[in-house]
Design a protein around this motif. Structure first.
Motif, mmCIF file in Angstrom:
data_model
loop_
_atom_site.group_PDB
_atom_site.id
_atom_site.type_symbol
_atom_site.label_atom_id
_atom_site.label_comp_id
_atom_site.label_asym_id
_atom_site.label_seq_id
_atom_site.Cartn_x
_atom_site.Cartn_y
_atom_site.Cartn_z
ATOM 1 N N VAL A 133 2.934 4.604 -7.011
ATOM 2 C CA VAL A 133 3.044 4.435 -5.555
ATOM 3 C C VAL A 133 2.447 6.005 -5.222
ATOM 4 O O VAL A 133 2.950 6.995 -5.521
ATOM 5 C CB VAL A 133 4.367 4.295 -4.902
ATOM 6 C CG1 VAL A 133 4.222 4.346 -3.578
ATOM 7 C CG2 VAL A 133 4.644 2.893 -5.286
ATOM 8 N N TYR A 134 1.319 6.081 -4.338
ATOM 9 C CA TYR A 134 0.801 7.223 -3.814
ATOM 10 C C TYR A 134 1.177 7.107 -2.328
ATOM 11 O O TYR A 134 1.141 6.454 -1.521
ATOM 12 C CB TYR A 134 -0.755 7.235 -3.683
ATOM 13 C CG TYR A 134 -1.313 7.097 -5.144
ATOM 14 C CD1 TYR A 134 -0.889 7.966 -6.221
ATOM 15 C CD2 TYR A 134 -2.132 6.064 -5.634
ATOM 16 C CE1 TYR A 134 -1.312 7.979 -7.740
ATOM 17 C CE2 TYR A 134 -2.591 5.845 -6.845
ATOM 18 C CZ TYR A 134 -2.230 6.869 -7.792
ATOM 19 O OH TYR A 134 -2.868 6.794 -8.968
ATOM 20 N N CYS A 180 -3.149 -5.082 -7.736
ATOM 21 C CA CYS A 180 -3.513 -3.809 -7.994
ATOM 22 C C CYS A 180 -4.205 -3.474 -9.544
ATOM 23 O O CYS A 180 -4.385 -2.352 -10.049
ATOM 24 C CB CYS A 180 -2.265 -2.791 -8.323
ATOM 25 S SG CYS A 180 -1.360 -2.737 -6.461
ATOM 26 N N ASP A 181 -4.813 -4.619 -10.084
ATOM 27 C CA ASP A 181 -5.384 -4.444 -11.605
ATOM 28 C C ASP A 181 -6.569 -3.609 -11.540
ATOM 29 O O ASP A 181 -7.386 -3.692 -10.711
ATOM 30 C CB ASP A 181 -5.493 -5.749 -11.834
ATOM 31 C CG ASP A 181 -5.614 -5.948 -13.486
ATOM 32 O OD1 ASP A 181 -4.985 -4.971 -13.978
ATOM 33 O OD2 ASP A 181 -5.977 -6.689 -14.088
ATOM 34 N N GLY A 205 -6.731 -0.643 -11.569
ATOM 35 C CA GLY A 205 -6.646 0.900 -10.894
ATOM 36 C C GLY A 205 -7.020 0.777 -9.450
ATOM 37 O O GLY A 205 -7.227 1.781 -8.954
ATOM 38 N N ARG A 206 -7.047 -0.496 -9.059
ATOM 39 C CA ARG A 206 -7.349 -0.787 -7.519
ATOM 40 C C ARG A 206 -6.241 -0.329 -6.597
ATOM 41 O O ARG A 206 -5.221 -0.499 -6.976
ATOM 42 C CB ARG A 206 -7.878 -2.309 -7.212
ATOM 43 C CG ARG A 206 -8.957 -2.571 -7.079
ATOM 44 C CD ARG A 206 -9.303 -3.991 -6.688
ATOM 45 N NE ARG A 206 -9.000 -4.773 -7.943
ATOM 46 C CZ ARG A 206 -8.317 -6.040 -7.688
ATOM 47 N NH1 ARG A 206 -8.377 -6.561 -6.803
ATOM 48 N NH2 ARG A 206 -8.036 -6.805 -8.803
ATOM 49 N N VAL A 207 -6.656 0.436 -5.478
ATOM 50 C CA VAL A 207 -5.428 0.884 -4.773
ATOM 51 C C VAL A 207 -5.290 -0.216 -3.716
ATOM 52 O O VAL A 207 -6.184 -0.664 -2.874
ATOM 53 C CB VAL A 207 -5.773 2.335 -4.213
ATOM 54 C CG1 VAL A 207 -4.956 2.683 -3.075
ATOM 55 C CG2 VAL A 207 -5.842 3.479 -5.204
ATOM 56 N N GLN A 208 -3.975 -0.545 -3.197
ATOM 57 C CA GLN A 208 -3.890 -1.566 -2.178
ATOM 58 C C GLN A 208 -2.781 -0.653 -1.344
ATOM 59 O O GLN A 208 -1.915 -0.146 -1.862
ATOM 60 C CB GLN A 208 -3.319 -2.780 -2.703
ATOM 61 C CG GLN A 208 -4.221 -3.419 -3.707
ATOM 62 C CD GLN A 208 -5.325 -4.272 -3.148
ATOM 63 O OE1 GLN A 208 -5.301 -4.150 -1.770
ATOM 64 N NE2 GLN A 208 -6.201 -4.697 -3.985
ATOM 65 N N SER A 209 -3.000 -0.962 -0.217
ATOM 66 C CA SER A 209 -2.015 -0.467 0.621
ATOM 67 C C SER A 209 -0.831 -1.448 0.848
ATOM 68 O O SER A 209 -0.786 -2.866 0.671
ATOM 69 C CB SER A 209 -2.417 -0.417 2.425
ATOM 70 O OG SER A 209 -2.588 -1.361 2.787
ATOM 71 N N LEU A 210 0.486 -0.940 1.465
ATOM 72 C CA LEU A 210 1.532 -1.771 1.287
ATOM 73 C C LEU A 210 1.704 -2.907 2.386
ATOM 74 O O LEU A 210 1.766 -3.992 2.254
ATOM 75 C CB LEU A 210 2.734 -0.946 1.810
ATOM 76 C CG LEU A 210 4.205 -1.380 1.549
ATOM 77 C CD1 LEU A 210 4.269 -1.619 -0.035
ATOM 78 C CD2 LEU A 210 5.129 -0.198 1.852
ATOM 79 N N ALA A 211 0.855 -2.756 3.508
ATOM 80 C CA ALA A 211 0.547 -3.438 4.660
ATOM 81 C C ALA A 211 -0.328 -4.784 3.987
ATOM 82 O O ALA A 211 -0.210 -5.725 4.654
ATOM 83 C CB ALA A 211 -0.174 -2.775 5.770
ATOM 84 N N GLU A 212 -1.389 -4.473 2.969
ATOM 85 C CA GLU A 212 -2.130 -5.403 2.650
ATOM 86 C C GLU A 212 -1.409 -6.392 1.795
ATOM 87 O O GLU A 212 -1.482 -7.446 1.907
ATOM 88 C CB GLU A 212 -3.313 -4.707 2.153
ATOM 89 C CG GLU A 212 -4.516 -5.751 1.877
ATOM 90 C CD GLU A 212 -5.874 -5.083 1.433
ATOM 91 O OE1 GLU A 212 -6.763 -5.465 1.396
ATOM 92 O OE2 GLU A 212 -5.770 -3.578 1.858
ATOM 93 N N ILE A 213 -0.517 -5.630 0.901
ATOM 94 C CA ILE A 213 0.484 -6.541 0.020
ATOM 95 C C ILE A 213 1.036 -7.384 0.837
ATOM 96 O O ILE A 213 1.219 -8.685 0.573
ATOM 97 C CB ILE A 213 0.931 -5.655 -0.968
ATOM 98 C CG1 ILE A 213 0.077 -5.110 -1.854
ATOM 99 C CG2 ILE A 213 2.072 -6.435 -1.773
ATOM 100 C CD1 ILE A 213 0.792 -3.881 -2.762
ATOM 101 N N ALA A 232 1.017 -6.941 -9.128
ATOM 102 C CA ALA A 232 0.116 -6.461 -10.298
ATOM 103 C C ALA A 232 -1.316 -6.757 -10.385
ATOM 104 O O ALA A 232 -2.356 -6.062 -10.788
ATOM 105 C CB ALA A 232 0.877 -6.630 -11.591
#
Ligand SMILES: Nc1nc2c(ncn2[C@@H]2O[C@H](COP(=O)(O)OP(=O)(O)O)[C@@H](O)[C@H]2O)c(=O)[nH]1
Ligand SMILES: [Mg+2]
Lengths: 83, 195
Positions: free
Chosen positions: A55-56, A18-19, A21-29, A15
């Motif tokens: 999730v986009y 992604c705070d 409204g930042r978009v993060q990729s699954l790979a980065e997480i 969370a």
């Protein structure tokens, strides 16, 4: 990092990533949390179920019409040239 | 993914970096990524373990494999991701998902070990993912010219063959630019080609 944490600390960490409204990729997480991709996917899916994240689906060139795909490629190209 | 869905959607695109062990994939991702290349692990089940790997014993059902991951912010709402595939081809079945929707691939070649990239070329040809060949010029030396490499790899004449120094950001940038230009040209050619 977070792997030994109490239940929920993964959620908190994701969370925070992604705070605002930042978009993060699954790979980065997955990489930042040192978790396998498949594990990160499950955690994120659980959070989405709880409404904690949105999730986009990634924009896939395969799915785009040719015009949109070409526009995306041109944006990538001019962006790389500006680097 | 976004904590609070924002108004403008962020789009991402990705490029895959492939090639044999020690060819310079990690170096290339690192030279252009705005983040220190992250090495992410993916879990392997026994299904992914090749015949040469049974020395791990029947009890070893999983192992992990590293993958390079880098990011370039193209603009405020477009991010380009770079994914370096692991060298061992037997792990590639799991990269099908990563390859899906990718712009294309950079196949890195060390001319002293040309054969190391055959598997990558087969992989991308089979999946119809556009790729180019980037000859990594170790110590500024180019052991073959581009035509020799093209002949040795038996690739179609329209596949670009470029040289690079993976340690150099400008050089890496130019490789990525060449790939995107190639993909754009291919799309335009296809669009006007008679059915
Ligand atoms: N001289 C020289 N060394 C390089 C170049 N690219 C990579 N290396 C070195 O070659 C080794 C292997 O590179 P690496 O990026 O780890 O290869 P990978 O296995 O494909 O990820 C490292 O020691 C790099 O520093 C290059 O263009 N020139
Ligand atoms: Mg590496």
């Amino acid at each position: 990092m977070m792997r030994g944490g109490q239940g929920g600390s993964e959620h908190q960490y994701i969370a925070e990533m992604c705070d605002g409204g930042r978009v993060q990729s699954l790979a980065e997480i997955a990489a930042r949390m040192q978790l396998p991709l498949g594990v990160a996917r499950v955690i994120v899916a659980d959070m989405a179920t709880d409404g904690l994240v949105a999730v986009y689906e990634p924009t896939s060139l395969d799915d785009e019409t040719d015009a949109v795909g070409t526009e995306l490629l041109e944006r990538v190209l001019s962006g790389l040239r500006r680097l | 993914m976004s904590h609070r869905p924002s108004a403008g959607r962020v789009t991402s695109a990705k490029i895959v970096i492939a090639g044999g062990f020690g060819v310079g994939k990690t170096t290339l991702v690192g030279s252009v990524s705005e983040i220190t290349p992250l090495t992410t692990e993916a879990i392997m089940t026994s299904a992914g373990v090749g015949v040469d790997d049974n020395r791990q014993g029947p009890g070893k059902m999983t192992t992990t494999v590293a993958m390079d991951f880098g990011r370039i912010s193209i603009d405020r709402d477009l991010i380009l991701y770079l994914f370096g595939t692991p060298g061992q081809t037997r792990f590639w079945f799991m990269w099908d998902e990563l390859v899906r929707g990718a712009i294309g691939a950079v196949v890195m070649v060390d001319t002293r070990r040309l054969a190391d990239c055959f598997a990558a070329i087969d992989f991308f040809e089979h999946r119809r993912l556009p790729y180019l060949i980037a000859i990594n010029c170790f110590d500024g030396m180019q052991y073959h010219n581009a035509q020799d490499v093209r002949d040795a790899l038996a690739i179609s004449s329209d596949v670009p063959v470029v040289s690079c120094d993976a340690r150099n950001r400008e050089s890496t940038k130019n490789v990525l630019i060449s790939l995107v230009e190639y993909v754009l040209t291919m799309r335009r050619t296809r669009a006007v080609a008679p059915a």
